[in-house]
Design an enzyme around this catalytic site. Structure first.
Site: not given
Ligand code: MN
Length: 737
Positions: A76-77
């Site tokens: 996700e990051d």
């Protein structure tokens, strides 16, 4: 920040034969991926996954879970991908990390209390592996512990969400400590005043009763020893939040709460539990109605213990929980403890393979989780089935829509709003244009593509699975039919009135409605359109003194002779005022064109033409007239021969029930079933395929020319739109359109 070797040591302490290399790789990979990212506190971002991993080591989870914890935010990051993680750590870990990435979407959703139950179910439905949930809960716990530096609104939102979703979920999974801490942390952020007041008060009470409580503890320990029972007695105090919620639930003041103090007695074996209970009840007066035997009848989350409340020397009530070590572990760590215990007993190692007892137990637990801890078990199990039959999807704004399994974007659109359903022409799922017949999956984000003035195709009634969508599609079809009838009725009335030398307006109908036996103007018009109400009767109602001319009489006769309605396959309704007009056509051709003369054969150019197109005719000496849309490039060939051009226009009336040719060019992805899907889309739109030819084939795309037959330009455009919405269609345009 915890060092790499420290983490490995923590795991090794409870799992000697661990895969150290896996942990080391995950540590290094996550640290490198998060690089210089910072948390709101200014700490390096990597400290977060590391702490999450540490929380899970306290639950003695296997190294795969710990590795997933380290990796949980990478997809996700950071620029990490599922593919890369699969490659480095194996597909199972890749799948778990992806599972967490999916759950992360939930954090972006605006949580309303009404959604909480659905969100919990969604969480369970998406996390097909219990480890995903365990990491998610640990992730949330660490985020709650470090909520301080966030903006106040964000803090409140996250705390509320934790209270609504995650704390109850932890409770249902039997993880009591996790639940307590999540609730305490949330409570502090949501209601600081109450938190501080109650915390202070609890500390004060503890001071005041410290002596008696200590005395009971000494006494009890001694008595158990005398009776040969090996026991660990520990005092425990209710958390501020559990006290607060009890005050709220029972509308009591803090002073009225009696069971703020408690002991936990941990003994060896079930037998010892009951013996301990006997000793307790003989030593202090018990409070009637407070004894509960969760050993013989465990709670649904597998919690087992004996509960009783006694009255101490200073008349302070004290609650006791009596349980074995194993029961205690399950109470503390719930699902996680079971995973460890069962498997350790079996093989001395901890792992959660599909075949292990633990996994079977987890599966059963997940099922129980979904059914909740409501005593009405039967009811709960009914609910469980419901839940398995459901699928949970999001609107782009994060609203959660629960639908029955098998639901399509059409159902979704109607669940959002009837108007959205009626106007639906296509959809995007997770940002990709997909067919409206796609079966929705849990967690899909669905964007409904709408167009004004659209009516849902009747065929959708069979595609939709929800009653709401089906009823609405049927209703829309009925409304559409009424609209068509009333349109026809209006035309009939306009003509009838005009021939009588009168002006017609819809408003003029208003005062006549009672006389005509209809409530709405629209109904009266539709009745005329359907032939149930004669236009001359309307005329007479409007002008009672009107002298009927020969013309009106003739018209009336025509009506009596029987007008009839035609319904096209598309459901459009045409009313035919007089059979004589059907055949033969004025120009003797099948093509309804005016201006071509009566005896000239007429045909369409190669690319076709449909009503709504501006058209022109080209005289072909000895052959007849060829019709082209005005924009057709073929017409440039006749630029120098203006004498061959003739003005023609469509001669379409309500009686028309024919389709017209149009040529389209389409690029389709070469995937199984794409041709079938294209053909089906055209068919569902009530258009015909007259001819289809492949123009070229490349490895991934096929270009084809399709001659379709449609009612008119709107119908053609709608068909093109629907085709364009198909994932297998790369491009589609009308030839010379
Ligand atoms: Mn995280």
């Amino acid at each position: 920040m915890m060092r790499q070797y420290e983490l490995v040591e923590k795991v090794a302490a409870y799992k000697p034969e661990l895969d150290e290399a896996l942990l080391n790789r995950a540590y290094v990979y996550a640290m490198q991926k998060h690089g210089s990212q910072k948390r709101a506190s200014g700490d390096p971002y990597f400290s977060h996954p590391l702490e999450v991993a540490a929380i899970l080591t306290e639950m003695h989870l296997d190294e795969a879970t710990i590795a997933v914890a380290l990796l949980h935010d990478t997809i996700e990051d950071t620029d990490a991908t599922r593919k890369e993680i699969d490659h480095l750590f194996g597909p199972k870990i890749g799948q778990l990390v992806e599972g967490l990435t999916k759950l992360k979407r939930l954090d972006l959703v605006s949580k309303k209390a009404a959604q909480a139950e659905n969100l919990r179910k969604l969480l369970l439905a998406i996390a097909d592996d219990i480890r995903v949930l365990l990491v998610k809960l640990a992730d949330r716990l660490h985020n709650m512990r470090t909520l301080g530096p966030m903006a106040p609104e964000k803090r409140a939102r996250i705390a509320q969400e934790t209270m609504d979703i995650y704390a109850p979920l932890a409770g249902r999974m039997g993880m009591q400590d996790m639940r307590d801490e999540l609730e305490q942390l949330s409570f502090r952020h949501l209601n600081l005043d109450a938190f501080e007041t109650i915390t202070a008060r609890l500390a004060e009470l503890k001071d005041r009763h410290a002596e008696t409580i200590a005395a009971i503890e000494r006494d009890l320990t001694a008595k158990l020893k005398e009776n040969g029972i090996q026991a660990t007695v520990s005092g425990r105090q209710k958390t501020a939040y559990s006290v607060f919620s009890k005050m709220q639930r029972k509308a009591l003041s803090l002073e009225q709460l009696s069971d703020i103090f408690g002991f936990r007695v941990i003994v060896d074996g079930e037998e010892a539990c009951y013996r301990t209970l006997g000793i307790v009840h003989r030593s202090w007066p018990m409070v009637p109605g407070r004894f509960k035997d969760y050993i013989s009848t465990p709670k649904q989350n597998d919690y087992r213990s004996l509960h009783t409340t006694i009255v101490g020397p200073s008349r302070q009530r004290v609650e006791l929980q009596i349980r074995t070590r194993a029961m205690h572990e399950v109470a503390e760590y719930g699902v996680a403890a079971h995973a460890v215990y069962k498997d350790r007993a079996a093989s001395g190692a901890v792992h959660l393979s599909k075949d292990s007892n633990a996994y079977g137990w987890l599966r059963r637990t997940i099922e129980l989780l979904a059914s909740g801890d409501n005593p009405e078990e039967f009811l709960e199990h009914t609910k469980l089935e419901l839940f398995q039959d459901q699928v949970f999807c999001f609107t782009p704004k994060g609203r959660l829509i629960a639908l029955p399994r098998g639901a399509t974007p059409i159902d979704f659109a109607y669940a959002v709003h009837s108007e959205v359903g009626d106007a639906c022409v296509g959809c995007k799922i997770d940002g990709r244009i997909m067919p409206v017949v796609t079966e929705l999956a849990n967690g899909d984000e669905v964007e409904v593509i709408t167009a004004k003035g659209q009516t849902p195709p009747q065929a959708w009634e069979n595609i939709a699975v929800t009653g709401k969508a089906r009823a609405a599609i049927r209703r829309a079809a009925r409304t559409q039919i009424r609209k068509q009838y009333s349109g026809i009725g209006q035309q009939i009335l306009e003509r009838t009135f005009a021939r009588a030398g009168k002006a017609f307006s819809r408003d003029a109908l208003k005062p006549l409605l009672g006389k005509l036996g209809h409530r709405e103007i629209e109904d009266a018009l539709a009745a005329v359109g359907r032939g149930e109400l004669k236009s001359t009767d309307v005329l007479r109602a409007a002008f009672p003194d009107f002298q009927e001319s020969r013309v009106t009489k003739a018209m009336e006769r025509a009506e009596d002779e029987g007008w009839f309605n035609l319904r096209t396959a598309a459901g459009m309704i045409f009313r035919m005022p007089g059979r004589a007009r059907v055949k033969p056509r004025r120009n003797g051709n099948a093509i309804p064109i005016r201006g071509a003369g009566d005896d000239m054969p007429v045909r369409f150019g190669p690319d076709g033409a449909v009503p709504g197109d501006r058209i022109v005719g080209i005289i072909e000496p000895g052959k007849g007239i060829t019709i082209y849309p005005i924009q057709s490039p073929a017409l440039t060939a006749y630029d120098d021969e203006p004498e061959r051009w003739i003005d023609v226009r469509w001669d379409i009336d309500e009686a028309m029930s024919e389709r017209f040719p149009a040529r389209i060019v389409l690029s389709a992805k070469n995937e199984p079933g794409s041709l079938a899907e294209i053909a089906e889309t055209i068919a569902v739109n009530d258009a015909n395929i007259h001819n289809l030819s492949m123009v070229s084939t490349a490895p991934d795309f096929t270009k084809m020319i399709i001659d379709v037959e449609v009612w008119d330009i709107q119908h053609l455009n709608q068909t093109l739109r629907q085709l364009r919405a198909k994932s297998c269609v790369a491009d589609v345009t009308r030839v010379n359109g």
